[in-house]
Design an enzyme around this catalytic site. Structure first.
Site, PDB file in Angstrom:
ATOM      1  N   CYS A  77       0.824  -1.202   0.000  1.00 15.07           N
ATOM      2  CA  CYS A  77       0.000   0.000   0.000  1.00 15.07           C
ATOM      3  C   CYS A  77       0.867   1.266   0.000  1.00 15.07           C
ATOM      4  CB  CYS A  77      -0.991  -0.024   1.154  1.00 15.07           C
ATOM      5  SG  CYS A  77      -2.379   1.120   0.924  1.00 15.07           S
ATOM      6  N   HIS A 133      -3.525  -5.247   0.534  1.00 17.78           N
ATOM      7  CA  HIS A 133      -2.984  -5.645   1.842  1.00 17.78           C
ATOM      8  C   HIS A 133      -2.984  -7.169   1.986  1.00 17.78           C
ATOM      9  CE1 HIS A 133      -2.668  -1.792   4.121  1.00 17.78           C
ATOM     10  NE2 HIS A 133      -3.465  -1.381   3.142  1.00 17.78           N
ATOM     11  N   GLU A 145      -1.280  -8.921   3.963  1.00 13.00           N
ATOM     12  CA  GLU A 145      -1.161  -9.333   5.368  1.00 13.00           C
ATOM     13  C   GLU A 145      -2.505  -9.518   6.040  1.00 13.00           C
ATOM     14  OE1 GLU A 145      -2.193  -5.121   5.993  1.00 13.00           O
ATOM     15  OE2 GLU A 145      -1.072  -6.210   4.470  1.00 13.00           O
TER      16      GLU A 145
END
Length: 261
Positions: free
Chosen positions: A105, A211, A213
């Protein structure tokens, strides 16, 4: 050993912050030891830190890269210029030393600026963010869209896929792609660049606008991103680096002049 760059957050007093969700997949999926790097320019020795680390991850953040770094228009967004300073300088040192640098990001946006690219909020036009940050993280990260992966690219091969459905939690994106960066993914609806890669000095550079994660435990595409990090780190740790290479557009003096930085 991978460095994860912190953000500056003021909560009654200045503090350095990294969301735990960035750290856990690096340990579990990339088999890496994580060191947090403070985003405080005057106390961070970029050269010393770059020698210690095998790789670097620039994380996402609520703040935007300051427009003066790439010649953009001043807006009303939250900025973190200390993070800008450390991210650009440390990433340059790592890349010139042939060590991998990854971005998520904001991290993608920082790396794009480092390579001479530009950013724009108008390119997103509200399509890539669900709305208020106050709506809660589940609502924010449930905002999703499809990306088309570049055939034969790192992400396509690692994920064994031509398309991915990814979350979308960003208010600005790439306008002009930086020099030497190769597109890894495009948004299927509006063509926004969602991922890129490079290998300028022998170390992998890979960044995504979404994202991974957030859903690394259940998304094969997100797991692939962290698997790539692990492979890059192992190669980096095994290299006998005689000294940092120098790219004209990544040298310390040139970085200082890029887009008003």
């Amino acid at each position: 050993m991978i460095g994860v760059l912190c953000c500056n957050e003021v909560a009654a007093r200045p503090v350095q912050v990294v969301a735990s969700r960035f750290v856990e997949p690096l340990s579990i999926l990339a088999a890496a030891t994580v060191l947090l790097v403070p985003a405080i320019a005057e106390v961070t020795d970029m050269l010393a830190v770059s020698h210690v680390l095998d790789g670097l991850l620039l994380t996402g953040s609520r703040s935007h890269v300051a427009p003066r770094r790439y010649g953009g228009t001043i807006g009303s967004h939250i900025l973190d210029e200390e993070r800008d300073e450390v991210a650009l300088a440390l990433a340059a040192r790592m890349i010139e030393a042939g060590k991998p640098v990854y971005g998520i990001c904001r991290g993608l946006q920082e790396i794009n600026v480092l390579f001479g690219g530009t950013l724009s909020s108008e390119r997103c036009s509200g399509r890539h963010h669900s709305g208020s940050w106050d709506a809660g993280y589940d609502t924010l990260f449930d905002h999703r869209h499809e990306v088309v992966l570049t055939d034969g690219g790192l992400l396509s091969i690692a994920a064994n896929a031509s398309r991915l459905t990814v979350n979308s939690v960003h208010e600005q994106g790439i306008d002009q792609l930086g020099f030497g960066l190769s597109v890894e993914a495009l948004a299927s609806d509006d063509g926004l660049i969602e991922a890129f890669s490079a290998n300028p000095c022998g170390g992998d550079v890979l960044a995504v606008q979404w994202h991974p994660e957030w859903d690394a435990g259940r998304s094969p595409g997100s797991r692939a991103f962290f698997t790539l990090i692990g492979a890059s780190l192992r190669r980096s740790a095994g290299l006998d680096v005689q000294g940092p290479a120098t790219l004209p557009y990544l040298s310390r003096s040139t970085i200082g002049g890029l887009r008003g930085h």
